[in-house]
Design an enzyme around this catalytic site. Structure first.
Site, PDB file in Angstrom:
ATOM      1  N   GLU A 119     -43.105  35.129 -25.618  1.00 55.39           N
ATOM      2  CA  GLU A 119     -44.454  34.563 -25.463  1.00 55.39           C
ATOM      3  C   GLU A 119     -44.584  33.768 -24.158  1.00 55.39           C
ATOM      4  O   GLU A 119     -45.126  32.669 -24.129  1.00 55.39           O
ATOM      5  CB  GLU A 119     -44.852  33.737 -26.707  1.00 55.39           C
ATOM      6  CG  GLU A 119     -44.843  34.615 -27.962  1.00 55.39           C
ATOM      7  CD  GLU A 119     -45.811  34.189 -29.064  1.00 55.39           C
ATOM      8  OE1 GLU A 119     -46.808  33.512 -28.787  1.00 55.39           O
ATOM      9  OE2 GLU A 119     -45.560  34.571 -30.227  1.00 55.39           O
ATOM     10  N   LEU A 122     -47.822  44.269 -26.893  1.00 54.32           N
ATOM     11  CA  LEU A 122     -48.314  44.047 -25.536  1.00 54.32           C
ATOM     12  C   LEU A 122     -47.241  44.484 -24.533  1.00 54.32           C
ATOM     13  O   LEU A 122     -47.495  45.282 -23.631  1.00 54.32           O
ATOM     14  CB  LEU A 122     -48.624  42.554 -25.374  1.00 54.32           C
ATOM     15  CG  LEU A 122     -49.183  42.102 -24.031  1.00 54.32           C
ATOM     16  CD1 LEU A 122     -50.656  42.439 -23.934  1.00 54.32           C
ATOM     17  CD2 LEU A 122     -49.009  40.590 -23.857  1.00 54.32           C
ATOM     18  N   THR A 123     -46.031  43.945 -24.729  1.00 50.02           N
ATOM     19  CA  THR A 123     -44.937  44.178 -23.788  1.00 50.02           C
ATOM     20  C   THR A 123     -44.567  45.658 -23.719  1.00 50.02           C
ATOM     21  O   THR A 123     -44.541  46.351 -24.729  1.00 50.02           O
ATOM     22  CB  THR A 123     -43.698  43.361 -24.223  1.00 50.02           C
ATOM     23  OG1 THR A 123     -44.098  42.010 -24.408  1.00 50.02           O
ATOM     24  CG2 THR A 123     -42.585  43.452 -23.197  1.00 50.02           C
ATOM     25  N   SER A 167     -40.020  30.767 -19.374  1.00 48.46           N
ATOM     26  CA  SER A 167     -40.117  29.420 -18.795  1.00 48.46           C
ATOM     27  C   SER A 167     -40.723  29.474 -17.399  1.00 48.46           C
ATOM     28  O   SER A 167     -41.511  28.602 -17.015  1.00 48.46           O
ATOM     29  CB  SER A 167     -38.723  28.778 -18.722  1.00 48.46           C
ATOM     30  OG  SER A 167     -38.297  28.429 -20.020  1.00 48.46           O
ATOM     31  N   THR A 209     -42.280  42.465 -32.528  1.00 48.50           N
ATOM     32  CA  THR A 209     -41.886  41.780 -33.762  1.00 48.50           C
ATOM     33  C   THR A 209     -42.716  42.292 -34.941  1.00 48.50           C
ATOM     34  O   THR A 209     -43.932  42.468 -34.798  1.00 48.50           O
ATOM     35  CB  THR A 209     -42.080  40.258 -33.592  1.00 48.50           C
ATOM     36  OG1 THR A 209     -41.338  39.837 -32.449  1.00 48.50           O
ATOM     37  CG2 THR A 209     -41.590  39.489 -34.812  1.00 48.50           C
ATOM     38  N   GLY A 266     -17.280  21.360 -32.658  1.00 51.85           N
ATOM     39  CA  GLY A 266     -15.983  21.877 -32.213  1.00 51.85           C
ATOM     40  C   GLY A 266     -15.855  23.359 -32.520  1.00 51.85           C
ATOM     41  O   GLY A 266     -16.834  24.109 -32.449  1.00 51.85           O
TER      42      GLY A 266
HETATM   43  C1  LIG Z   1     -36.895  39.259 -29.963  1.00 52.42           C
HETATM   44  C2  LIG Z   1     -38.114  39.520 -29.164  1.00 52.42           C
HETATM   45  C3  LIG Z   1     -39.353  39.630 -29.783  1.00 52.42           C
HETATM   46  C4  LIG Z   1     -40.508  39.916 -29.049  1.00 52.42           C
HETATM   47  N1  LIG Z   1     -41.709  40.104 -29.700  1.00 52.42           N
HETATM   48  C5  LIG Z   1     -42.770  40.588 -28.993  1.00 52.42           C
HETATM   49  C6  LIG Z   1     -43.981  40.976 -29.646  1.00 52.42           C
HETATM   50  O1  LIG Z   1     -44.115  40.848 -30.874  1.00 52.42           O
HETATM   51  N2  LIG Z   1     -45.010  41.488 -28.920  1.00 52.42           N
HETATM   52  C7  LIG Z   1     -44.899  41.635 -27.569  1.00 52.42           C
HETATM   53  O2  LIG Z   1     -45.848  42.111 -26.953  1.00 52.42           O
HETATM   54  N3  LIG Z   1     -43.774  41.259 -26.908  1.00 52.42           N
HETATM   55  C8  LIG Z   1     -42.698  40.771 -27.576  1.00 52.42           C
HETATM   56  N4  LIG Z   1     -41.542  40.421 -26.903  1.00 52.42           N
HETATM   57  C9  LIG Z   1     -41.471  40.597 -25.476  1.00 52.42           C
HETATM   58  C10 LIG Z   1     -41.442  39.279 -24.667  1.00 52.42           C
HETATM   59  O3  LIG Z   1     -42.688  38.646 -24.747  1.00 52.42           O
HETATM   60  C11 LIG Z   1     -41.028  39.629 -23.235  1.00 52.42           C
HETATM   61  O4  LIG Z   1     -39.677  39.984 -23.267  1.00 52.42           O
HETATM   62  C12 LIG Z   1     -41.237  38.482 -22.277  1.00 52.42           C
HETATM   63  O5  LIG Z   1     -42.607  38.244 -22.083  1.00 52.42           O
HETATM   64  C13 LIG Z   1     -40.579  38.750 -20.914  1.00 52.42           C
HETATM   65  O6  LIG Z   1     -40.898  39.999 -20.409  1.00 52.42           O
HETATM   66  P1  LIG Z   1     -39.749  40.958 -19.857  1.00 52.42           P
HETATM   67  O7  LIG Z   1     -38.724  41.057 -20.902  1.00 52.42           O
HETATM   68  O8  LIG Z   1     -40.383  42.202 -19.428  1.00 52.42           O
HETATM   69  O9  LIG Z   1     -39.145  40.200 -18.624  1.00 52.42           O
HETATM   70  P2  LIG Z   1     -39.686  40.280 -17.123  1.00 52.42           P
HETATM   71  O10 LIG Z   1     -41.136  40.067 -17.102  1.00 52.42           O
HETATM   72  O11 LIG Z   1     -39.154  41.507 -16.501  1.00 52.42           O
HETATM   73  O12 LIG Z   1     -38.978  39.018 -16.499  1.00 52.42           O
HETATM   74  C14 LIG Z   1     -37.647  39.010 -15.998  1.00 52.42           C
HETATM   75  C15 LIG Z   1     -37.389  37.655 -15.321  1.00 52.42           C
HETATM   76  O13 LIG Z   1     -38.233  37.533 -14.161  1.00 52.42           O
HETATM   77  C16 LIG Z   1     -38.978  36.353 -14.243  1.00 52.42           C
HETATM   78  N5  LIG Z   1     -40.282  36.537 -13.616  1.00 52.42           N
HETATM   79  C17 LIG Z   1     -41.187  37.539 -13.839  1.00 52.42           C
HETATM   80  N6  LIG Z   1     -42.278  37.343 -13.079  1.00 52.42           N
HETATM   81  C18 LIG Z   1     -42.070  36.214 -12.368  1.00 52.42           C
HETATM   82  C19 LIG Z   1     -42.819  35.482 -11.402  1.00 52.42           C
HETATM   83  N7  LIG Z   1     -44.053  35.870 -11.044  1.00 52.42           N
HETATM   84  N8  LIG Z   1     -42.274  34.366 -10.867  1.00 52.42           N
HETATM   85  C20 LIG Z   1     -41.045  33.951 -11.250  1.00 52.42           C
HETATM   86  N9  LIG Z   1     -40.296  34.583 -12.166  1.00 52.42           N
HETATM   87  C21 LIG Z   1     -40.793  35.708 -12.689  1.00 52.42           C
HETATM   88  C22 LIG Z   1     -39.107  36.080 -15.728  1.00 52.42           C
HETATM   89  O14 LIG Z   1     -39.431  34.731 -15.973  1.00 52.42           O
HETATM   90  C23 LIG Z   1     -37.731  36.468 -16.216  1.00 52.42           C
HETATM   91  O15 LIG Z   1     -36.846  35.423 -15.973  1.00 52.42           O
HETATM   92  C24 LIG Z   1     -40.396  40.077 -27.649  1.00 52.42           C
HETATM   93  C25 LIG Z   1     -39.159  39.927 -27.009  1.00 52.42           C
HETATM   94  C26 LIG Z   1     -38.029  39.676 -27.744  1.00 52.42           C
HETATM   95  C27 LIG Z   1     -36.720  39.597 -27.038  1.00 52.42           C
END
Ligand SMILES: Cc1cc2nc3c(=O)[nH]c(=O)nc-3n(C[C@H](O)[C@H](O)[C@H](O)COP(=O)(O)OP(=O)(O)OC[C@H]3O[C@@H](n4cnc5c(N)ncnc54)[C@H](O)[C@@H]3O)c2cc1C
Lengths: 259, 397
Positions: free
Chosen positions: B381, B139-140, B384, B173, B357
């Site tokens: 997923e 998705l991402t 916060s 993943t 420690g």
């Molecule tokens: C190890 C790992 C495994 C993963 N596995 C999968 C997978 O299997 N399939 C998949 O699809 N994805 C996967 N992901 C992706 C993961 O779901 C995303 O990284 C996550 O949803 C955050 O998206 P982003 O990294 O683009 O951060 P961003 O969306 O760019 O967010 C950056 C910051 O901005 C904040 N933010 C964004 N919008 C708002 C808002 N409207 N109001 C306030 N704060 C906001 C966020 O909370 C965050 O703190 C994985 C990620 C990791 C690291």
């Protein structure tokens, strides 16, 4: 093939074990009960024999009500049914009496092969298999790390200090197994759900033609006279390497019969 | 369970958070497996980052990948809560193994079970439920994880009975293991009459030409879990590989995520419990100033607080699971459980490291691994912040 596997519930070896002060028997109530570890290998082996030769695996357990948990687990691993010998009259039975009681049940339910762990982690007598075979008048194949059945013949490898013996007998027979004979399976959720519906036949002493006077604490041939807590573990030996470290370690291992 | 009789009078069960006999037996089985089989391997897997094929095979044999699916599709006939219990027990020992299971089932296989046609289910579920094959969900994208719809660049066009897919997916993943056989991706498939972008989900069986995975990311934690960037270049799949309705991909994925949040909450509770287990053991055994450090109130209280947090988080996810099992809406409860348990997992990991420690900073100690593994739980997923947005929205804000 009618395979019976003997399963004992013992206190979890991860927990602290205690004897009850009133009658010097093991306190089985206050700790978690688990299947005696070696019996898990026996269960696995019985399932493998069933898978290779068809037939049915019956779990035989003598023990208090609580042992039903262990029976359930053996059934969830894949055994077909169980017989639970449970009666207050059996409390405190020693190995002679236990072998008598279990032999009575085995006579009643019949068997081609009886499999059990070579000892239990609580009492550690390691004599039940021999006594059962003697009482039932069938061959005993002890300490097996490999079992093969071919028609009416059973062949095992019996572990010994020097390697192993090849042992052969005709069925019916009693086999005791050692660990490393196999890798016991973990039950699946399907197995766990299925176990609920498998029959468990509960027998009291009277149902199994066991003479109540011949079992239980009062008539036991052995008696625990006294007991003391195990001393704390002694300090190990530290070998300092002054050029002959390897030699000293080898001597130590040889003295313990590891090499 | 006891009958609903108290003092000879039939009463209604008002609240009952005990596990039934079967789920308790499952929990115990996975606990034993994690302790006996996973624990001795965890440090080495963390160090090498190797994907644990043998453990996955063993978990497959135990039926863990099939827990929520009916037997007719090769499943165990359990439910999603049973899966959560298994994930919690695994995560108590090792998060990499736990997330491999979580992603394979709740992201890889669950969407097929929920939205697939009978044919798609028959083709894919038996393989995925046995653990012989792993599924992933992409998705991402590089342009956005929280704002998936806005950030989506991946496109799929229907040409001559085939979807032709182009785009990049980040952090996926289970996308690049030797046993990965299916990656479902979301893609733009057109524009709706309202002018909104149409997002659909398409199943991509792999390996396949036009589909490639980059080398593993170098991650802070979850070392033995497989995470990849995916590139789709004119990748073609048959038209019938559309999963669910055309244009329904995003909405469907969001509903899968609600369940997935409960599973991630379970994983976080497991990690928090693992930190507690290790801290109790260490505090009793480590001596300072002539006494075990557990005898210092400063340490004992830290551990008491860890227990309070873990206990509360477990109740939160049980509550969300209870609503899920009853088929009631549970968006709010799932978000609360996910938010709270991921945050307390991070707190417990930090405190457990403190109690250990200097040893807590050494990678071979489980708590050091838990500390590195915990942080992603506040991000994956749904971050916060996203959970708080969801909860606020549920409150009408
Ligand atoms: C190890 C790992 C495994 C993963 N596995 C999968 C997978 O299997 N399939 C998949 O699809 N994805 C996967 N992901 C992706 C993961 O779901 C995303 O990284 C996550 O949803 C955050 O998206 P982003 O990294 O683009 O951060 P961003 O969306 O760019 O967010 C950056 C910051 O901005 C904040 N933010 C964004 N919008 C708002 C808002 N409207 N109001 C306030 N704060 C906001 C966020 O909370 C965050 O703190 C994985 C990620 C990791 C690291």
């Amino acid at each position: 093939m009618n395979i019976v596997v003997c399963v004992k519930q013992v206190p979890d070896t991860w927990a602290e074990r205690k004897l009850r002060s009133e009658d010097k028997t093991l306190d089985r109530e206050s700790v978690d009960g688990v299947i005696n570890e070696l019996d898990e290998y026996a269960i696995e082996e019985s399932l493998r024999i069933k898978e290779a030769h068809d037939g049915e695996v019956t779990v035989l357990t003598m023990g208090p009500e609580k042992a039903a948990e262990s029976i359930r687990k053996a059934l969830s691993m894949g055994a077909d049914k169980a017989v639970h010998l449970v009666d207050d009259a059996l409390h405190g039975s020693d190995v002679l009496q236990t072998s008598y009681a279990m032999a009575q049940v085995l006579r009643k339910i019949g068997f081609d092969v009886v499999i059990l762990g070579s000892e239990s982690t609580d009492a550690r007598m390691g004599a039940l298999a021999a006594m059962l075979a003697e009482r039932l008048g069938v061959a005993q194949l002890s300490l097996a790390n490999k079992v093969e059945i071919d028609g009416g013949t059973i062949r095992t490898q019996r572990v010994a200090d020097y390697g192993f013996d090849r042992v052969e007998a005709s069925l019916p027979a009693v086999v005791s197994v050692v660990e490393k004979i196999n890798e016991p399976r973990y039950p699946s959720f399907k197995g766990i759900m299925a176990a609920k519906k498998k029959p468990v036949d509960k027998l009291g002493v009277a149902d199994a033609d066991i003479d109540a006077a011949k079992v239980g604490l009062t008539g036991a041939a052995t008696e625990v006279v006294d007991f003391v807590a195990a001393p704390p573990r002694e300090k190990g030996t530290i070998v300092k390497d002054e050029g002959d470290g390897g030699q000293k370690v080898a001597e130590f291992l040889a003295s313990k019969k590891f090499i | 369970m006891d009958g609903p009789f108290i003092g000879g009078r039939e009463v209604t069960v008002v609240l009952d958070y005990r596990l039934d006999e079967e789920r308790e037996a499952l929990r115990k089985t996975v606990e034993q497996f994690a302790r006996e089989v996973v624990a001795p391997r965890a440090a080495e897997l963390d160090e090498s980052g190797e994907f644990p094929y043998d453990l996955v095979a063993q978990m497959g044999g135990m039926g863990l990948f099939g827990l929520p699916f009916p037997e007719e599709y090769g499943g165990m006939g359990g439910d999603y809560f049973a899966l959560c219990l298994a994930i919690e027990e695994l995560a108590r020992i090792d998060s990499s193994v736990a997330i491999t299971l979580e992603a394979a089932v709740s992201l890889g296989a669950m969407p097929i079970y929920r939205y697939g046609t009978e044919e798609q289910k028959r083709e894919w579920l038996p393989r995925l439920a046995s653990g012989e094959a792993l599924g992933a969900f992409g998705l991402t994208e590089p342009g956005g994880g929280s704002d998936v719809a806005g950030g989506m660049r991946t496109r799929a066009e229907l040409r001559g009975g085939e979807w032709v897919i182009n785009g990049t997916k980040s952090f996926i993943t289970n996308a690049g293991t030797d046993i990965t056989q299916l990656v479902t991706v979301t893609a733009l498939t057109g524009e709706l009459s309202s002018g909104e972008r149409e997002i659909s989900a398409i199943m991509v069986p792999v390996p396949r030409s036009g589909f490639s995975v980059a080398k593993k990311y170098s991650k802070v934690g979850w070392h033995a879990s497989d995470t990849r960037e995916i590139t789709l270049t004119d990748c073609r799949v048959p038209e019938e590989n559309l999963l669910g309705g055309r244009g329904r991909g995003y909405a469907q994925f969001l509903s899968t995520l609600d369940e997935g949040r409960i599973a991630i909450a379970a994983l976080a509770v497991g990690l928090a419990q693992g930190c507690l287990d290790e801290s109790i053991k260490y505090a009793k055994q480590r001596q300072a100033f002539g006494q075990p450090i557990a005898d210092f109130q400063a340490i004992a209280f830290k551990i008491a607080d860890m227990e309070v947090r873990t206990h509360t988080a477990r109740l939160a996810y049980y509550r969300a699971a209870e609503k899920m099992l009853r088929g009631e809406p549970m968006k709010r409860e799932a978000a609360i459980a996910k938010l709270y348990s991921s945050e307390i997992a991070v707190t417990n990991a930090r405190e457990a490291t403190q109690i250990h420690g200097g040893y807590g900073f050494m990678n071979e100690f489980p708590v050091a691994r838990h500390w590195r593994d915990a942080k992603i739980l506040e991000i994956g997923e749904g971050t916060s912040e996203v959970q708080r947005i969801l909860i606020a929205r549920e409150l009408g804000l």
